[in-house]
Scaffold this motif. Structure first.
Motif, PDB file in Angstrom:
ATOM      1  N   PHE A   1       0.805  -1.336   0.065  1.00  0.00           N
ATOM      2  CA  PHE A   1       0.086   0.076   0.164  1.00  0.00           C
ATOM      3  C   PHE A   1       0.950   1.419  -0.058  1.00  0.00           C
ATOM      4  CE2 PHE A   1      -2.431   3.083   2.448  1.00  0.00           C
ATOM      5  CZ  PHE A   1      -3.515   3.306   1.410  1.00  0.00           C
ATOM      6  N   VAL A   2       1.915   1.418   0.755  1.00  0.00           N
ATOM      7  CA  VAL A   2       2.757   2.310   0.708  1.00  0.00           C
ATOM      8  C   VAL A   2       3.711   2.466  -0.531  1.00  0.00           C
ATOM      9  CG1 VAL A   2       5.008   3.076   1.775  1.00  0.00           C
ATOM     10  CG2 VAL A   2       3.342   2.068   3.253  1.00  0.00           C
ATOM     11  N   LEU A   3       3.939   1.287  -1.335  1.00  0.00           N
ATOM     12  CA  LEU A   3       4.529   1.451  -2.575  1.00  0.00           C
ATOM     13  C   LEU A   3       3.447   2.231  -3.554  1.00  0.00           C
ATOM     14  CD1 LEU A   3       6.927   0.923  -4.533  1.00  0.00           C
ATOM     15  CD2 LEU A   3       5.755  -1.354  -4.734  1.00  0.00           C
ATOM     16  N   GLY A   4       2.324   1.933  -3.293  1.00  0.00           N
ATOM     17  CA  GLY A   4       1.380   2.454  -4.328  1.00  0.00           C
ATOM     18  C   GLY A   4       1.169   3.816  -4.100  1.00  0.00           C
ATOM     19  N   ILE A   5       1.045   4.423  -2.878  1.00  0.00           N
ATOM     20  CA  ILE A   5       1.155   5.798  -2.664  1.00  0.00           C
ATOM     21  C   ILE A   5       2.216   6.552  -3.323  1.00  0.00           C
ATOM     22  CG2 ILE A   5       1.049   7.653  -0.908  1.00  0.00           C
ATOM     23  CD1 ILE A   5      -0.829   5.819   0.794  1.00  0.00           C
ATOM     24  N   ALA A   6       3.572   5.968  -2.852  1.00  0.00           N
ATOM     25  CA  ALA A   6       4.839   6.619  -3.519  1.00  0.00           C
ATOM     26  C   ALA A   6       4.915   6.647  -4.837  1.00  0.00           C
ATOM     27  CB  ALA A   6       5.934   5.494  -2.773  1.00  0.00           C
ATOM     28  N   PHE A   7       4.172   6.180  -5.510  1.00  0.00           N
ATOM     29  CA  PHE A   7       4.375   5.977  -7.188  1.00  0.00           C
ATOM     30  C   PHE A   7       3.622   7.444  -7.662  1.00  0.00           C
ATOM     31  CE2 PHE A   7       5.715   1.673  -7.818  1.00  0.00           C
ATOM     32  CZ  PHE A   7       6.198   2.002  -8.846  1.00  0.00           C
ATOM     33  N   GLU A   8       2.786   8.048  -6.615  1.00  0.00           N
ATOM     34  CA  GLU A   8       1.889   9.197  -7.013  1.00  0.00           C
ATOM     35  C   GLU A   8       2.878  10.257  -6.847  1.00  0.00           C
ATOM     36  OE1 GLU A   8      -1.013   9.463  -3.851  1.00  0.00           O
ATOM     37  OE2 GLU A   8      -2.108   7.780  -4.533  1.00  0.00           O
ATOM     38  N   TYR A   9       4.107  10.119  -6.510  1.00  0.00           N
ATOM     39  CA  TYR A   9       4.862  11.325  -6.325  1.00  0.00           C
ATOM     40  C   TYR A   9       6.260  10.981  -6.995  1.00  0.00           C
ATOM     41  CZ  TYR A   9       2.175  12.395  -2.174  1.00  0.00           C
ATOM     42  OH  TYR A   9       0.876  12.576  -1.397  1.00  0.00           O
ATOM     43  N   ARG A  10       6.161  10.128  -7.930  1.00  0.00           N
ATOM     44  CA  ARG A  10       7.203   9.646  -8.707  1.00  0.00           C
ATOM     45  C   ARG A  10       7.749  10.724  -9.724  1.00  0.00           C
ATOM     46  NH1 ARG A  10       3.134   6.962 -10.804  1.00  0.00           N
ATOM     47  NH2 ARG A  10       2.872   6.961 -13.096  1.00  0.00           N
ATOM     48  N   ARG A  11       7.201  11.572  -9.967  1.00  0.00           N
ATOM     49  CA  ARG A  11       7.185  12.783 -11.055  1.00  0.00           C
ATOM     50  C   ARG A  11       7.997  13.871 -10.347  1.00  0.00           C
ATOM     51  NH1 ARG A  11       5.135  11.455 -15.682  1.00  0.00           N
ATOM     52  NH2 ARG A  11       3.380   9.792 -15.819  1.00  0.00           N
ATOM     53  N   TRP A  12       8.252  13.861  -9.047  1.00  0.00           N
ATOM     54  CA  TRP A  12       8.935  15.058  -8.394  1.00  0.00           C
ATOM     55  C   TRP A  12      10.323  15.076  -8.541  1.00  0.00           C
ATOM     56  CZ3 TRP A  12       7.225  18.741  -4.767  1.00  0.00           C
ATOM     57  CH2 TRP A  12       5.663  18.942  -4.691  1.00  0.00           C
ATOM     58  N   GLY A  13      10.815  13.986  -9.209  1.00  0.00           N
ATOM     59  CA  GLY A  13      12.331  13.918  -9.752  1.00  0.00           C
ATOM     60  C   GLY A  13      13.211  13.428  -8.486  1.00  0.00           C
ATOM     61  N   ILE A  14      12.628  12.930  -7.325  1.00  0.00           N
ATOM     62  CA  ILE A  14      13.470  12.214  -6.346  1.00  0.00           C
ATOM     63  C   ILE A  14      13.359  10.824  -6.512  1.00  0.00           C
ATOM     64  CG2 ILE A  14      13.182  11.980  -3.905  1.00  0.00           C
ATOM     65  CD1 ILE A  14      11.791  14.726  -3.674  1.00  0.00           C
ATOM     66  N   PRO A  15      14.262   9.880  -5.965  1.00  0.00           N
ATOM     67  CA  PRO A  15      14.439   8.860  -5.986  1.00  0.00           C
ATOM     68  C   PRO A  15      13.423   7.997  -5.726  1.00  0.00           C
ATOM     69  CG  PRO A  15      16.379   9.299  -5.711  1.00  0.00           C
ATOM     70  CD  PRO A  15      15.647  10.607  -5.522  1.00  0.00           C
ATOM     71  N   LEU A  16      12.535   6.983  -6.194  1.00  0.00           N
ATOM     72  CA  LEU A  16      11.323   6.469  -5.702  1.00  0.00           C
ATOM     73  C   LEU A  16      11.711   5.762  -4.196  1.00  0.00           C
ATOM     74  CD1 LEU A  16       8.414   5.724  -6.116  1.00  0.00           C
ATOM     75  CD2 LEU A  16       9.184   3.791  -7.523  1.00  0.00           C
ATOM     76  N   GLU A  17      12.710   5.183  -4.454  1.00  0.00           N
ATOM     77  CA  GLU A  17      13.110   4.509  -3.254  1.00  0.00           C
ATOM     78  C   GLU A  17      13.291   5.048  -1.930  1.00  0.00           C
ATOM     79  OE1 GLU A  17      17.337   5.064  -4.677  1.00  0.00           O
ATOM     80  OE2 GLU A  17      15.372   4.748  -5.358  1.00  0.00           O
ATOM     81  N   ASP A  18      13.699   6.371  -2.298  1.00  0.00           N
ATOM     82  CA  ASP A  18      13.780   7.263  -0.757  1.00  0.00           C
ATOM     83  C   ASP A  18      12.186   7.679  -0.591  1.00  0.00           C
ATOM     84  OD1 ASP A  18      16.407   7.345  -1.121  1.00  0.00           O
ATOM     85  OD2 ASP A  18      16.639   9.157  -2.069  1.00  0.00           O
ATOM     86  N   ILE A  19      11.296   7.835  -1.658  1.00  0.00           N
ATOM     87  CA  ILE A  19      10.081   8.240  -1.308  1.00  0.00           C
ATOM     88  C   ILE A  19       9.249   7.111  -0.460  1.00  0.00           C
ATOM     89  CG2 ILE A  19       7.728   8.767  -2.111  1.00  0.00           C
ATOM     90  CD1 ILE A  19       9.213  10.057  -4.448  1.00  0.00           C
ATOM     91  N   VAL A  20       9.720   5.613  -1.041  1.00  0.00           N
ATOM     92  CA  VAL A  20       8.988   4.758  -0.200  1.00  0.00           C
ATOM     93  C   VAL A  20       9.338   4.652   1.275  1.00  0.00           C
ATOM     94  CG1 VAL A  20       8.901   2.102  -0.257  1.00  0.00           C
ATOM     95  CG2 VAL A  20       8.783   3.480  -2.426  1.00  0.00           C
ATOM     96  N   GLN A  21      10.696   4.925   1.403  1.00  0.00           N
ATOM     97  CA  GLN A  21      11.225   4.700   2.711  1.00  0.00           C
ATOM     98  C   GLN A  21      10.561   5.681   3.536  1.00  0.00           C
ATOM     99  OE1 GLN A  21      15.525   4.702   3.012  1.00  0.00           O
ATOM    100  NE2 GLN A  21      15.466   5.952   4.989  1.00  0.00           N
ATOM    101  N   GLU A  22      10.350   6.926   3.191  1.00  0.00           N
ATOM    102  CA  GLU A  22       9.609   7.806   3.787  1.00  0.00           C
ATOM    103  C   GLU A  22       8.064   7.629   4.170  1.00  0.00           C
ATOM    104  OE1 GLU A  22      10.941  10.770   5.374  1.00  0.00           O
ATOM    105  OE2 GLU A  22      12.817   9.877   4.728  1.00  0.00           O
ATOM    106  N   GLY A  23       7.618   6.900   3.053  1.00  0.00           N
ATOM    107  CA  GLY A  23       6.311   6.407   3.517  1.00  0.00           C
ATOM    108  C   GLY A  23       6.140   5.131   4.395  1.00  0.00           C
ATOM    109  N   ASN A  24       7.130   4.519   4.509  1.00  0.00           N
ATOM    110  CA  ASN A  24       7.200   3.296   5.442  1.00  0.00           C
ATOM    111  C   ASN A  24       7.503   3.895   6.952  1.00  0.00           C
ATOM    112  OD1 ASN A  24       7.208   1.353   3.507  1.00  0.00           O
ATOM    113  ND2 ASN A  24       9.510   0.978   3.321  1.00  0.00           N
ATOM    114  N   ILE A  25       8.054   5.040   6.964  1.00  0.00           N
ATOM    115  CA  ILE A  25       8.286   5.919   8.252  1.00  0.00           C
ATOM    116  C   ILE A  25       6.695   6.187   8.511  1.00  0.00           C
ATOM    117  CG2 ILE A  25       9.071   7.691   9.416  1.00  0.00           C
ATOM    118  CD1 ILE A  25      11.498   7.630   7.795  1.00  0.00           C
ATOM    119  N   GLY A  26       6.210   6.834   7.740  1.00  0.00           N
ATOM    120  CA  GLY A  26       4.845   7.125   7.934  1.00  0.00           C
ATOM    121  C   GLY A  26       3.712   6.225   8.518  1.00  0.00           C
ATOM    122  N   LEU A  27       3.948   4.768   7.896  1.00  0.00           N
ATOM    123  CA  LEU A  27       3.519   3.769   8.055  1.00  0.00           C
ATOM    124  C   LEU A  27       3.427   3.199   9.469  1.00  0.00           C
ATOM    125  CD1 LEU A  27       1.469   1.005   7.538  1.00  0.00           C
ATOM    126  CD2 LEU A  27       3.602   0.222   6.592  1.00  0.00           C
TER     127      LEU A  27
END
Length: 274
Positions: free
Chosen positions: A52-78
């Motif tokens: 579920f976190v990965l799905g939300i992270a994909f919404e922000y993939r166009r910000w030019g930031i590595p996706l794995e970093d976004i996923v990591q932050e989402g996991n912190i939120g989880l």
């Protein structure tokens, strides 16, 4: 992202894609055990929501930031959501965690969107998100949408519009900007010139000290060149004079040396006299 990082992230995505979602009863049971202190139950609860976190992270993939970093932050939120989750409220963890996951990701992407920070206020972050979504460049409109003053939007606009440029990114047919910068170390010619100047100054200083009178030379050696400098009072005791007299002799020595060093460093033959 390097090849190793890409491989690791691909492995992570493959692993979590095979996780079976928990049904409501199993999630409730694990959540109750987690609240009672069962860390293994908490781990299963969180791991079930990783896709579920990965799905939300994909919404922000166009910000030019590595996706794995976004996923990591989402996991912190989880994790934050899981620590606050109450299964008795009749809400699934994924639904409850969505706010926390997005909050962590939004904070991260806004913070790392620019090396030069845009600001940390809620309205400034909102202005960045609105700009990213609409590309609105009218300060008046963006101010109305974000809640910022028009003056503040005008200050932020250059940072919103322009992205940071990497000094290490080289065009296909040219040098990277970092390769065009001046070297932080002196050139061989500059290093030689500095070394020669130091040598000339040291020679002038040694010669100036040698030309002082006996007492002035002693004061210079014991006050300025010794690892354990003596006080005026100590020198006065050795000379049999007051410390005020020693101070006067010291000032005289400084003046004589300053004048002589300036004269000697202007003499061309000095460089050849070593």
């Amino acid at each position: 992202m390097g090849r190793q990082e890409q491989a690791a992230f691909s492995t992570y995505r493959a692993e979590i894609s095979h996780r079976i979602p928990l049904d409501a009863q199993e999630e409730h049971r694990l959540a109750e055990r987690w609240r009672a202190g069962d860390h293994q139950a908490g781990r299963k609860l969180v791991e079930a929501c990783l896709p579920f976190v990965l799905g939300i992270a994909f919404e922000y993939r166009r910000w030019g930031i590595p996706l794995e970093d976004i996923v990591q932050e989402g996991n912190i939120g989880l994790l934050k959501a899981a620590s606050r989750f109450d299964p008795d409220r009749g809400c699934r963890l994924a639904t409850y965690a969505a706010y926390w996951i997005r909050a962590e990701i939004r904070e991260y992407v806004v913070r790392d969107y620019r090396i030069v920070r845009l600001g940390s206020s809620k309205n400034e972050r909102r202005a960045l998100r609105i700009y990213r979504r609409t590309r609105e460049r009218d300060p008046k409109v963006l101010a109305q949408l974000s809640g910022l003053s028009e003056a503040r939007v005008e200050q932020l606009m250059p940072l919103l519009v322009a992205r940071d440029a990497s000094l290490n990114h080289a065009p296909a047919d040219g040098l990277a900007p970092v390769d065009r910068l001046a070297a932080p170390v002196p050139t061989p010619e500059e290093a030689t010139s500095v070394a020669e100047e130091k040598r000339r100054l040291q020679l002038a200083l040694d010669r100036a000290i040698s030309e002082l009178g006996p007492r002035e030379r002693t004061i210079a050696e014991r006050r300025w060149l010794s690892d354990n400098p003596q006080t005026l009072e100590q020198l006065g005791g050795d000379f049999g004079v007051s410390k005020e007299r020693v101070r006067q002799l010291e000032e005289r020595a400084k003046k004589l040396m300053r004048t002589r060093v300036e004269e000697l460093t202007r003499e061309p033959p000095l460089a050849q006299s070593a």
